[in-house]
Design an enzyme around this catalytic site. Structure first.
Site, PDB file in Angstrom:
ATOM      1  CD  GLU A  30      -3.233  -0.552   2.085  1.00  0.00           C
ATOM      2  OE1 GLU A  30      -4.367  -1.005   1.908  1.00  0.00           O
ATOM      3  OE2 GLU A  30      -2.945   0.126   3.099  1.00  0.00           O
TER       4      GLU A  30
ATOM      5  CG  HIS B  29      10.291 -29.404   0.765  1.00  0.00           C
ATOM      6  ND1 HIS B  29      11.027 -30.536   0.520  1.00  0.00           N
ATOM      7  CD2 HIS B  29      10.806 -28.862   1.899  1.00  0.00           C
ATOM      8  CE1 HIS B  29      11.933 -30.685   1.481  1.00  0.00           C
ATOM      9  NE2 HIS B  29      11.819 -29.685   2.326  1.00  0.00           N
TER      10      HIS B  29
ATOM     11  CE  LYS C 227     -12.147   0.243   0.934  1.00  0.00           C
ATOM     12  NZ  LYS C 227     -11.753   1.147   2.039  1.00  0.00           N
TER      13      LYS C 227
END
Length: 397
Positions: free
Chosen positions: A266, A287, A387
């Site tokens: 951010e 792994h 948003k």
């Protein structure tokens, strides 16, 4: 005490002229940082506020078996990361703190509400604006449960709000209902708010927040190292290393690396700029992603977190923690030989004080790194885009 090595497995990838160029900018960058109106997190934390948080946490423990913290992003990751780092894996006897409001999963919400039906609980809802969608929905659903479970006087004792000091829907609710409340200062953004009650109050239930605050305060002494790390990151980016992998060999540091991903993502990710933050937990991820890091596309550099001392577990007359750190040292060397630069941050032990130091160091680093990229460390305009789209689509339903 923190120790740093930004040279041993890094230098051959960095152009000395680039490093010198950024080092000569230090005074200007620090002046820009100090002139920002969003560095309230560098101020001292009020002792009276600390005592109030501790006293209120003790009061809550007397009438509740659980605190439900409702928040997301900067109102969640910091305290959850600290809780995980300092907690126990099994047989955890600490006071139960549940973090909600981080998902819109109906399965999760159904199980949470069913669980809360069976216990006495207190809610701490955290949102500066009071309009964050996930927080608002979760709060409303839990409040409906509380209305069925408790009378109005009991509810008043069981809701604590952390929000803006003057405006927003939650501030109005505090004024109308008389709930206990804490303030998120105007000069501190969410991802830098570990120094505020948004994180310190939930942490007060299970850790020594005075010791944690001492570590945060002492973290200020690492300003030079924070700038050095920011310069190292920018030089590696200039050399084509556009992804930083945060590497821990302790499972309980996973959410600390999640906090780092928000902090840098951010802060830096604007105007087509920034380093993409990822994380791995070793030895598990050796792994899986280990193959790509060792021999794949060379866009990655790494920052390893090494813990010097931990619990002693003997395996064939050798301390298991020693073996873990031998693996860490070996992987650093192997990745470096595979053209992956590797920074190292060493922590003496994981405790309130060292975690406080580490988090403050990284907040400084994120701010300096962003300024070296020429972006504002303290805003997040891109977060508002999705948003707005969600609101438009929900309005059409």
């Amino acid at each position: 005490m923190l120790e740093f090595n930004f040279n041993k497995y890094v230098d051959k990838f960095i152009n000395p002229e680039d490093r010198n160029k950024y080092l000569t900018q230090k005074k200007d960058i620090i002046n820009k940082f100090l002139s920002s109106d969003m560095i309230g997190w560098t101020n001292e934390i009020d002792d009276n506020l600390v005592e109030r948080m501790i006293n209120l946490s003790n009061k809550v423990k007397k009438n509740s078996s659980c605190l439900v913290v409702i928040g997301i992003g900067g109102s969640f990751l910091g305290s959850y990361a600290v809780k995980e780092m300092l907690g126990n894996y099994f047989n955890d006897s600490s006071f139960k703190v549940i973090y909600a409001g981080t998902t819109l999963s109906s399965k999760y919400m159904n199980e949470l509400l069913n669980y809360l039906e069976t216990i006495d609980f207190t809610v701490n809802v955290i949102s500066k604006s009071g309009t964050t969608m996930e927080t608002s929905i979760t709060y409303e659903l839990i409040k409906e449960l509380m209305k069925r479970k408790y009378n109005l006087d009991e509810i008043k004792e069981r809701i604590i709000i952390t929000t803006d000091k003057e405006k927003g829907t939650l501030r109005r609710e505090v004024e109308e209902e008389g709930y206990e409340d804490f303030i998120i200062p105007d000069d501190i953004g969410g991802r830098y708010s570990i120094v505020t009650p948004a994180h310190l109050f939930p942490l007060a239930f299970n850790i020594d927040i005075k010791e944690f605050i001492s570590g945060l305060t002492n973290g200020k002494k690492y300003l030079e190292q924070a700038y050095e790390y920011a310069v190292c990151r920018k030089c590696l980016f200039d050399a084509g290393k556009t992804v930083e992998n945060f590497v821990s060999y302790e499972e309980n540091m996973y959410y600390f690396t999640e906090w780092l991903k928000q902090l840098f993502g951010e802060s830096e990710g604007k105007d087509g700029k920034g380093i993409f933050p990822v994380s791995t937990i070793h030895t598990r991820d050796l792994h899986s992603l280990g193959q790509f890091i060792q021999e794949g596309n060379k866009i990655i550099f790494e920052t390893f977190f090494k813990v010097n001392s931990s619990n002693v577990v003997s395996y064939k007359n050798t301390d298991l923690h020693f073996i873990n750190n031998v693996v860490l040292d070996s992987v650093q060397k192997a990745h470096f030989d595979g053209c992956v630069p590797c920074n190292l941050v060493t922590i003496e032990k994981v405790c309130e004080y060292s975690v406080g130091e580490l988090m403050y160091f990284y907040m400084l680093s994120a701010a300096f790194s962003s300024l070296l990229f020429g972006v504002n460390p303290f805003d997040q305009p891109g977060v508002e885009v999705y948003k707005k789209e969600v609101k438009e689509n929900l309005r059409m339903l």
